[in-house]
Design a protein around this motif. Structure first.
Motif, PDB file in Angstrom:
ATOM      1  N   PRO A 154      44.237  44.936  55.314  1.00 30.13           N
ATOM      2  CA  PRO A 154      44.420  43.810  56.237  1.00 30.13           C
ATOM      3  C   PRO A 154      45.840  43.261  56.125  1.00 30.13           C
ATOM      4  O   PRO A 154      46.400  43.179  55.021  1.00 30.13           O
ATOM      5  N   PRO A 155      46.463  42.888  57.250  1.00 32.93           N
ATOM      6  CA  PRO A 155      47.842  42.386  57.223  1.00 32.93           C
ATOM      7  C   PRO A 155      48.037  41.210  56.272  1.00 32.93           C
ATOM      8  O   PRO A 155      49.102  41.075  55.659  1.00 32.93           O
ATOM      9  N   THR A 156      47.008  40.365  56.128  1.00 30.95           N
ATOM     10  CA  THR A 156      47.128  39.208  55.232  1.00 30.95           C
ATOM     11  C   THR A 156      47.335  39.630  53.788  1.00 30.95           C
ATOM     12  O   THR A 156      47.910  38.889  52.992  1.00 30.95           O
ATOM     13  N   VAL A 157      46.841  40.840  53.433  1.00 31.75           N
ATOM     14  CA  VAL A 157      47.014  41.342  52.080  1.00 31.75           C
ATOM     15  C   VAL A 157      48.339  42.083  51.960  1.00 31.75           C
ATOM     16  O   VAL A 157      49.159  41.802  51.083  1.00 31.75           O
ATOM     17  N   ALA A 158      48.546  43.043  52.847  1.00 34.93           N
ATOM     18  CA  ALA A 158      49.722  43.905  52.754  1.00 34.93           C
ATOM     19  C   ALA A 158      51.027  43.113  52.822  1.00 34.93           C
ATOM     20  O   ALA A 158      52.002  43.429  52.143  1.00 34.93           O
ATOM     21  N   ALA A 159      51.040  42.065  53.636  1.00 33.70           N
ATOM     22  CA  ALA A 159      52.282  41.315  53.848  1.00 33.70           C
ATOM     23  C   ALA A 159      52.647  40.413  52.672  1.00 33.70           C
ATOM     24  O   ALA A 159      53.807  40.037  52.522  1.00 33.70           O
ATOM     25  N   ASP A 167      37.514  38.074  50.897  1.00 28.57           N
ATOM     26  CA  ASP A 167      37.594  39.306  51.687  1.00 28.57           C
ATOM     27  C   ASP A 167      38.906  40.041  51.456  1.00 28.57           C
ATOM     28  O   ASP A 167      38.941  41.279  51.422  1.00 28.57           O
ATOM     29  N   ASP A 168      39.998  39.295  51.294  1.00 32.33           N
ATOM     30  CA  ASP A 168      41.289  39.929  51.027  1.00 32.33           C
ATOM     31  C   ASP A 168      41.286  40.618  49.666  1.00 32.33           C
ATOM     32  O   ASP A 168      41.742  41.764  49.529  1.00 32.33           O
ATOM     33  N   PHE A 169      40.779  39.934  48.651  1.00 29.34           N
ATOM     34  CA  PHE A 169      40.704  40.547  47.331  1.00 29.34           C
ATOM     35  C   PHE A 169      39.785  41.766  47.350  1.00 29.34           C
ATOM     36  O   PHE A 169      40.096  42.799  46.743  1.00 29.34           O
ATOM     37  N   ALA A 170      38.658  41.658  48.038  1.00 30.09           N
ATOM     38  CA  ALA A 170      37.713  42.777  48.099  1.00 30.09           C
ATOM     39  C   ALA A 170      38.340  43.987  48.781  1.00 30.09           C
ATOM     40  O   ALA A 170      38.153  45.134  48.339  1.00 30.09           O
ATOM     41  N   ALA A 171      39.093  43.765  49.857  1.00 25.67           N
ATOM     42  CA  ALA A 171      39.745  44.873  50.561  1.00 25.67           C
ATOM     43  C   ALA A 171      40.723  45.596  49.645  1.00 25.67           C
ATOM     44  O   ALA A 171      40.818  46.836  49.664  1.00 25.67           O
ATOM     45  N   GLU A 181      30.319  46.142  47.094  1.00 28.47           N
ATOM     46  CA  GLU A 181      30.479  46.004  45.649  1.00 28.47           C
ATOM     47  C   GLU A 181      31.747  45.222  45.317  1.00 28.47           C
ATOM     48  O   GLU A 181      31.770  44.435  44.363  1.00 28.47           O
ATOM     49  N   SER A 182      32.802  45.453  46.087  1.00 32.00           N
ATOM     50  CA  SER A 182      34.050  44.728  45.836  1.00 32.00           C
ATOM     51  C   SER A 182      33.873  43.237  46.056  1.00 32.00           C
ATOM     52  O   SER A 182      34.391  42.418  45.296  1.00 32.00           O
ATOM     53  N   ARG A 183      33.142  42.879  47.107  1.00 32.37           N
ATOM     54  CA  ARG A 183      32.873  41.451  47.344  1.00 32.37           C
ATOM     55  C   ARG A 183      32.067  40.857  46.196  1.00 32.37           C
ATOM     56  O   ARG A 183      32.316  39.722  45.764  1.00 32.37           O
ATOM     57  N   ALA A 184      31.099  41.620  45.700  1.00 27.96           N
ATOM     58  CA  ALA A 184      30.303  41.141  44.568  1.00 27.96           C
ATOM     59  C   ALA A 184      31.179  40.978  43.330  1.00 27.96           C
ATOM     60  O   ALA A 184      31.000  40.029  42.548  1.00 27.96           O
ATOM     61  N   GLU A 185      32.144  41.876  43.141  1.00 27.01           N
ATOM     62  CA  GLU A 185      33.049  41.744  41.988  1.00 27.01           C
ATOM     63  C   GLU A 185      33.906  40.489  42.094  1.00 27.01           C
ATOM     64  O   GLU A 185      34.123  39.792  41.097  1.00 27.01           O
ATOM     65  N   VAL A 186      34.398  40.179  43.290  1.00 29.54           N
ATOM     66  CA  VAL A 186      35.208  38.973  43.461  1.00 29.54           C
ATOM     67  C   VAL A 186      34.383  37.738  43.123  1.00 29.54           C
ATOM     68  O   VAL A 186      34.859  36.816  42.443  1.00 29.54           O
ATOM     69  N   ALA A 187      33.137  37.710  43.576  1.00 34.36           N
ATOM     70  CA  ALA A 187      32.268  36.566  43.270  1.00 34.36           C
ATOM     71  C   ALA A 187      32.026  36.459  41.762  1.00 34.36           C
ATOM     72  O   ALA A 187      32.039  35.351  41.193  1.00 34.36           O
ATOM     73  N   TYR A 188      31.810  37.591  41.125  1.00 35.26           N
ATOM     74  CA  TYR A 188      31.612  37.628  39.668  1.00 35.26           C
ATOM     75  C   TYR A 188      32.871  37.154  38.949  1.00 35.26           C
ATOM     76  O   TYR A 188      32.813  36.351  38.005  1.00 35.26           O
ATOM     77  N   ALA A 189      34.030  37.627  39.394  1.00 37.46           N
ATOM     78  CA  ALA A 189      35.302  37.210  38.798  1.00 37.46           C
ATOM     79  C   ALA A 189      35.518  35.709  38.958  1.00 37.46           C
ATOM     80  O   ALA A 189      35.963  35.026  38.027  1.00 37.46           O
ATOM     81  N   ALA A 190      35.221  35.201  40.140  1.00 37.44           N
ATOM     82  CA  ALA A 190      35.390  33.772  40.396  1.00 37.44           C
ATOM     83  C   ALA A 190      34.485  32.943  39.491  1.00 37.44           C
ATOM     84  O   ALA A 190      34.855  31.835  39.067  1.00 37.44           O
TER      85      ALA A 190
END
Length: 490
Positions: free
Chosen positions: A7-12, A93-97, A109-118
């Motif tokens: 996503p552009p919000t991440v790459a930029a 969503d940006d972190f998961a991507a 799974e990535s979204r679940a990891e971000v929630a776990y990390a948070a």
């Protein structure tokens, strides 16, 4: 860039340099190394390749920031971590991507990891104001005793590739809550998520006028070149490592020269016990949770399925049917449930382990091959009739392979479960409460899941025994790893 675009919000806004003293900068000499998408093998970004001097510069920054940071009020440290938690949640969503891009796991799974990390950040934001001391009269009555708590000092945090944000927050959050400063050496395979997280912390620190040099990041293609000089530097007072037991032993030897406080979360070889009275359908569901997260590439993945002979066929059939419903593919593709392995040599190793098991008499009920095409994939595989001495049982597989071994009674089950140098986690399915307690008391593991395939929780102590590690992360115990006790006799 990979054919799948972030996503552009991440790459930029993704930093690809070194974070030292609150500023992103190139590596000394300007070296870089590529970070690839394991689903395609294509390069995502080139990242600054830290040198030994860069590591020492990062330690110098952490050491310089320590006096100001440990003087910050606990409430202010707590509010800083709360702001980081809110940032993670708002931009999940940006972190998961990014996790999916560099690590390969499915987006769900990535979204679940971000929630776990948070959750770790939120938990330690709450623990920052609950660092307890002690005051009492000595038993002799001659004086009073005070026990004060203070931060250990600058900490080196070395994290693995398989959970690139959860393993960071599990270390950074308690360290900052305790008043320590940190140097992070992320895994070379997945340094991008660390960079995005560190930038989020840096911005929150800057917003509050707090010392930005408390968090430093030095990705590198040569871990030993950076870590060895750091371990030899007297300014470093703490080492926290998650990774293989082999590397952990090397780091412990290096940490011995400075008598560093160490936390080690090392390898595992988790048994998954299914007793004759188990709910087999529930056991199959639990096995999927315990085995297939990140395509089996987790330290707490069930590695050996030890099943009572009376229910072994039913369990194997259920597990095979569940594996058959899995969808292998790029983690960003809708419907994918199993992503790639992290690199080619990981696939090669899994293929070797399966071939050796089959040569030893094991039967493949599903899988057992590498799908054609780009990327580092291996088909989800169930093996039955596996020799208990097979490599697939003795070693941590770190892939989507489930070897099933049978047992005849509880004594044999526990002997098989404990017949390894590792002791990180164990799982057991039974309806008998006495048996459940026997397993909990006699299995040699730091964590035990009874009738559930997931044990990780930010509010609970995470860690192993034997060759699986030292110390604990998570829960109240996690912050203790970053605190010294000072006894004062009045």
């Amino acid at each position: 860039m990979s054919t799948w675009t972030l996503p552009p919000t991440v790459a930029a806004h993704l930093p690809t340099g070194l974070l030292i003293g609150g500023a992103w900068r190139p590596a000394t000499g300007g070296g870089t190394f590529p970070v690839a998408d394991p689903a395609t093998g294509e390069t995502l970004f080139d990242v600054a390749d830290a040198t030994a001097q860069d590591g020492l510069d990062a330690l110098a920054a952490a050491d310089a920031a320590l006096p100001a940071w440990r003087a910050v009020a606990p409430r202010e440290r707590a509010e800083l971590l709360r702001a980081v938690f809110e940032t993670l949640t708002a931009h999940s969503d940006d972190f998961a991507a990014l996790i999916t891009a560099e690590g390969g796991k499915p987006l769900t799974e990535s979204r679940a990891e971000v929630a776990y990390a948070a959750d770790y950040v939120r938990w330690y934001s709450e623990q920052a104001v609950r660092i307890n001391g002690l005051t009492r009269t000595a038993p002799s009555g001659a004086n009073r005793q005070l026990v004060l708590r203070r931060p250990v000092g600058p900490a080196l945090l070395i994290t693995p590739w398989n959970f690139p944000i959860a393993m960071i927050t599990r270390k950074v959050a308690p360290a900052l809550a305790a008043g320590c400063t940190v140097v992070i050496k992320p895994a070379g395979l997945t340094p991008l998520t660390t960079a995005l997280f560190a930038e989020a912390v840096r911005r929150r620190l800057e917003d509050r006028g707090l010392p930005t040099g408390i968090i430093n990041v030095v990705p590198t293609s040569s871990s030993s070149a950076v870590t060895e000089p750091l371990l030899a530097d007297p300014r470093l007072r703490k080492l926290s490592f998650t990774g293989s037991t082999e590397v952990g032993r090397v780091l412990l030897r290096g940490a011995a020269q400075g008598v560093l406080r160490t936390s080690m979360e090392l390898g595992g070889n988790a048994p998954f016990l299914v007793f004759d009275d188990a709910d087999v359908d529930a056991a199959v569901q639990g096995a999927m949770a315990a085995k297939m997260r990140n395509a089996g590439q987790t330290c707490v993945a069930a590695n050996r399925f030890l099943v009572h002979e009376s229910v072994a066929d039913e369990f194997a059939e259920g597990l095979t049917a569940a594996f058959d419903r899995l969808v292998v593919g790029h983690g960003a593709r809708e419907g994918t449930t199993v992503g790639p392995l992290i690199e080619k040599k990981a696939v090669d190793r899994v293929e070797e382990v399966v071939a050796e098991a089959v040569d030893g008499g094991a039967r493949v009920t599903i899988g057992g091959d590498r799908p054609r095409g780009a990327g580092y994939f291996y088909s989800p595989t169930v093996l039955t009739d596996v020799d208990p001495d097979a490599r697939a049982v003795r070693e941590e597989i770190f892939g989507p392979v489930a070897p099933v071994v049978t047992f005849t009674d509880d004594d044999e089950a526990l002997a098989l479960a404990n017949g390894t140098e590792f002791g990180l986690v164990a799982y057991a399915y039974t309806r008998d409460i006495d048996r459940a307690f026997r397993v909990a008391e006699e299995v040699e593991a730091g964590m035990v899941g009874i009738n559930r395939g997931m044990v990780s929780d930010a509010s609970a102590p995470f860690g192993g025994v034997k060759s699986s590690g030292l110390g604990r992360e998570g829960g109240e115990a996690g912050i203790e790893e970053y605190l010294d006790s000072v006894y004062v006799a009045l």
